[in-house]
Design an enzyme around this catalytic site. Structure first.
Site, PDB file in Angstrom:
ATOM      1  N   GLU A 122      50.255   4.426  65.650  1.00  0.00           N
ATOM      2  CA  GLU A 122      50.285   5.514  64.678  1.00  0.00           C
ATOM      3  C   GLU A 122      51.716   5.725  64.185  1.00  0.00           C
ATOM      4  OE1 GLU A 122      47.810   8.607  66.362  1.00  0.00           O
ATOM      5  OE2 GLU A 122      46.008   7.549  65.729  1.00  0.00           O
TER       6      GLU A 122
HETATM    7  C1  HEC Z   1      46.806   5.613  61.736  1.00  0.00           C
HETATM    8  C2  HEC Z   1      45.910   6.732  61.486  1.00  0.00           C
HETATM    9  C3  HEC Z   1      46.326   8.104  61.954  1.00  0.00           C
HETATM   10  C4  HEC Z   1      47.504   8.772  61.727  1.00  0.00           C
HETATM   11  C5  HEC Z   1      48.756   8.274  61.012  1.00  0.00           C
HETATM   12  C6  HEC Z   1      47.324  10.099  62.282  1.00  0.00           C
HETATM   13  N1  HEC Z   1      46.076  10.215  62.833  1.00  0.00           N
HETATM   14 FE1  HEC Z   1      45.275  11.873  63.629  1.00  0.00          FE
HETATM   15  N2  HEC Z   1      43.717  10.780  64.356  1.00  0.00           N
HETATM   16  C7  HEC Z   1      43.504   9.453  64.089  1.00  0.00           C
HETATM   17  C8  HEC Z   1      42.468   8.934  64.964  1.00  0.00           C
HETATM   18  C9  HEC Z   1      41.947   7.506  65.009  1.00  0.00           C
HETATM   19  C10 HEC Z   1      42.056  10.024  65.769  1.00  0.00           C
HETATM   20  C11 HEC Z   1      41.059   9.957  66.920  1.00  0.00           C
HETATM   21  C12 HEC Z   1      41.773   9.197  68.052  1.00  0.00           C
HETATM   22  C13 HEC Z   1      41.211   9.406  69.455  1.00  0.00           C
HETATM   23  O1  HEC Z   1      40.464  10.368  69.673  1.00  0.00           O
HETATM   24  O2  HEC Z   1      41.559   8.621  70.326  1.00  0.00           O
HETATM   25  C14 HEC Z   1      42.862  11.177  65.345  1.00  0.00           C
HETATM   26  C15 HEC Z   1      42.743  12.457  65.865  1.00  0.00           C
HETATM   27  C16 HEC Z   1      43.447  13.550  65.385  1.00  0.00           C
HETATM   28  C17 HEC Z   1      43.197  14.924  65.751  1.00  0.00           C
HETATM   29  C18 HEC Z   1      42.160  15.409  66.762  1.00  0.00           C
HETATM   30  C19 HEC Z   1      41.055  16.211  66.162  1.00  0.00           C
HETATM   31  C20 HEC Z   1      40.093  16.714  67.238  1.00  0.00           C
HETATM   32  O3  HEC Z   1      39.250  17.541  66.891  1.00  0.00           O
HETATM   33  O4  HEC Z   1      40.157  16.295  68.403  1.00  0.00           O
HETATM   34  C21 HEC Z   1      44.111  15.706  65.086  1.00  0.00           C
HETATM   35  C22 HEC Z   1      44.251  17.208  65.136  1.00  0.00           C
HETATM   36  C23 HEC Z   1      44.947  14.798  64.324  1.00  0.00           C
HETATM   37  N3  HEC Z   1      44.499  13.503  64.518  1.00  0.00           N
HETATM   38  C24 HEC Z   1      46.053  15.185  63.580  1.00  0.00           C
HETATM   39  C25 HEC Z   1      47.028  14.283  63.139  1.00  0.00           C
HETATM   40  C26 HEC Z   1      48.360  14.667  62.710  1.00  0.00           C
HETATM   41  C27 HEC Z   1      48.890  16.087  62.654  1.00  0.00           C
HETATM   42  C28 HEC Z   1      49.001  13.516  62.382  1.00  0.00           C
HETATM   43  C29 HEC Z   1      50.443  13.355  61.951  1.00  0.00           C
HETATM   44  C30 HEC Z   1      51.447  13.875  62.853  1.00  0.00           C
HETATM   45  C31 HEC Z   1      48.045  12.422  62.569  1.00  0.00           C
HETATM   46  N4  HEC Z   1      46.882  12.932  63.057  1.00  0.00           N
HETATM   47  C32 HEC Z   1      48.294  11.085  62.257  1.00  0.00           C
HETATM   48  C33 HEC Z   1      44.186   8.699  63.146  1.00  0.00           C
HETATM   49  C34 HEC Z   1      45.451   9.012  62.673  1.00  0.00           C
END
Ligand code: HEC
Ligand code: HEC
Length: 229
Positions: A122
Site C-alpha cells: 500500500e
Molecule cells: C492499494 C489500495 C489501498 C490503499 C492505497 C489504501 N487502502 Fe484502505 N483498504 C484497502 C484494502 C484491500 C482493504 C481491506 C484489507 C484487509 O482487510 O486486509 C482496506 C481497508 C481499509 C479500511 C477498513 C474498513 C473497515 O471497515 O474495516 C479503512 C478505514 C481504509 N482502508 C482506509 C484507508 C486510508 C485512510 C488509506 C490511506 C491512508 C487507505 N485505506 C489506503 C486498499 C487500500
C-alpha cells in the site's frame, strides 16, 4: 445436555428476530467532527505524497465520489499494480465499525491508517520518511500548526487528521433510514423484502448501524471457504 443447549440457542435466535426492529439503527445525521482537522485529513487522503513512490493515495483505492468508497475491483491493486490478497473495504460509514480490516486487526481508524502506511503493497512508507515529507511541506506545516498547535508533525497526528476526515464520510437519511425513523413508507416489495430479511435470519448478522460490521463471522458459513484473512 446438547439438546437443551440447542433449544436455548433456538429461543435466543428467535427473540433476536422478534426484537429485530430495534437492533437496526439508522446512521446518525451528524457526529462531532473538528472541521480544521478534517479538512487537513481530506487533503492528505487525496495526496500521493503519502506513498513511498508517490503513486498512490488513500483515494486511489477508496474512491468516495464514484465508487462507494472502494475501487470496484474483486481484489485490490497495490503499489506497482501488484494484486493484494483482499477486496477493498469501503471507507463510507467505517467509523461505525467495531474493528477494522476483514480480520479486525486494527482497533480504531487511527491504528488502521498506520497499518496502511507500513503495508509494502500500500503506502510502504516509514515513519521517518513520512514525517520528513510532511514537515517539509509548507501548506501542511501551516495547517497542522493551526489545527493542532504544533511545530513538529508526528505520524500519529497525520493519522489523526485522516481519521477525523473519515468521520465525515457518513451516509445518513437513505430511504431505509428514513423508514426506520418513521419519515417515509416502504413500497410493498420493499416491505416484503425486509420481512424476509428478518424471517431468514439475515438480521442475526446484519444489524446495528452498518447492518453488519459489528461481529466476527467465520468465512464460508454456508459454502466452505479456504481463504484465511
Ligand atoms: C492499494 C489500495 C489501498 C490503499 C492505497 C489504501 N487502502 Fe484502505 N483498504 C484497502 C484494502 C484491500 C482493504 C481491506 C484489507 C484487509 O482487510 O486486509 C482496506 C481497508 C481499509 C479500511 C477498513 C474498513 C473497515 O471497515 O474495516 C479503512 C478505514 C481504509 N482502508 C482506509 C484507508 C486510508 C485512510 C488509506 C490511506 C491512508 C487507505 N485505506 C489506503 C486498499 C487500500
Ligand atoms: C452468519 C452471519 C451472516 C448471515 C446469517 C448473513 N450474512 Fe450476509 N454477510 C455476512 C458476512 C460476514 C459478510 C461479509 C463477508 C462476505 O462478503 O462474504 C456478508 C456479506 C453480505 C453482503 C455483501 C455486503 C457488501 O458490502 O459487499 C450482502 C449483500 C449480504 N451479506 C446479504 C445477506 C442476506 C440477504 C442474508 C440473508 C439471506 C445474509 N446476508 C445473511 C454474514 C452473514
Amino acid at each position: 445436555m446438547r439438546y437443551i443447549l440447542f433449544i436455548i440457542a433456538f429461543i435466543v435466535f428467535n427473540l433476536l428476530s422478534v426484537k429485530a426492529f430495534e437492533i437496526i439503527k439508522p446512521i446518525p445525521e451528524k457526529i462531532s467532527v473538528n472541521k480544521e482537522k478534517a479538512y487537513l485529513g481530506k487533503l492528505l487522503f487525496h495526496d500521493p505524497i503519502l506513498s513511498k513512490d508517490r503513486s498512490l493515495s488513500c483515494f486511489s483505492c477508496h474512491d468516495i465520489y464514484k465508487k462507494c468508497g472502494t475501487d470496484h475491483l474483486p481484489i485490490a491493486k497495490g503499489l506497482g499494480g501488484i494484486e493484494e490478497d483482499a477486496n477493498t473495504l469501503t471507507v463510507l460509514n467505517a467509523v461505525f465499525n467495531f474493528a477494522f480490516f476483514w480480520n479486525g486487526r486494527a482497533k480504531d481508524l487511527k491504528e488502521q491508517i498506520i497499518f496502511v502506511f507500513r503495508n509494502p503493497l500500500e503506502l510502504n512508507i516509514s515513519r521517518e520518511e513520512l514525517e520528513r515529507r510532511i514537515n517539509n511541506h509548507k501548506l501542511y506545516k501551516n495547517l497542522f500548526k493551526k489545527a493542532y498547535k504544533v511545530d513538529y508533525i508526528t505520524e500519529d497526528l497525520i493519522a489523526d487528521a485522516i481519521a477525523e476526515f473519515e468521520k465525515t464520510l457518513i451516509t445518513p437519511n437513505s430511504k431505509f433510514d428514513l423508514y426506520l425513523k418513521g419519515k417515509v413508507k416502504l413500497s410493498k416489495e420493499e416491505k416484503e423484502g425486509y420481512r424476509l430479511f428478518k424471517e431468514y435470519g439475515c438480521i442475526s448478522c446484519h444489524n446495528g448501524i452498518n447492518l453488519g460490521g459489528n461481529s466476527f463471522q467465520k468465512f464460508g458459513a454456508v459454502i466452505p471457504s479456504e481463504w484465511k484473512p
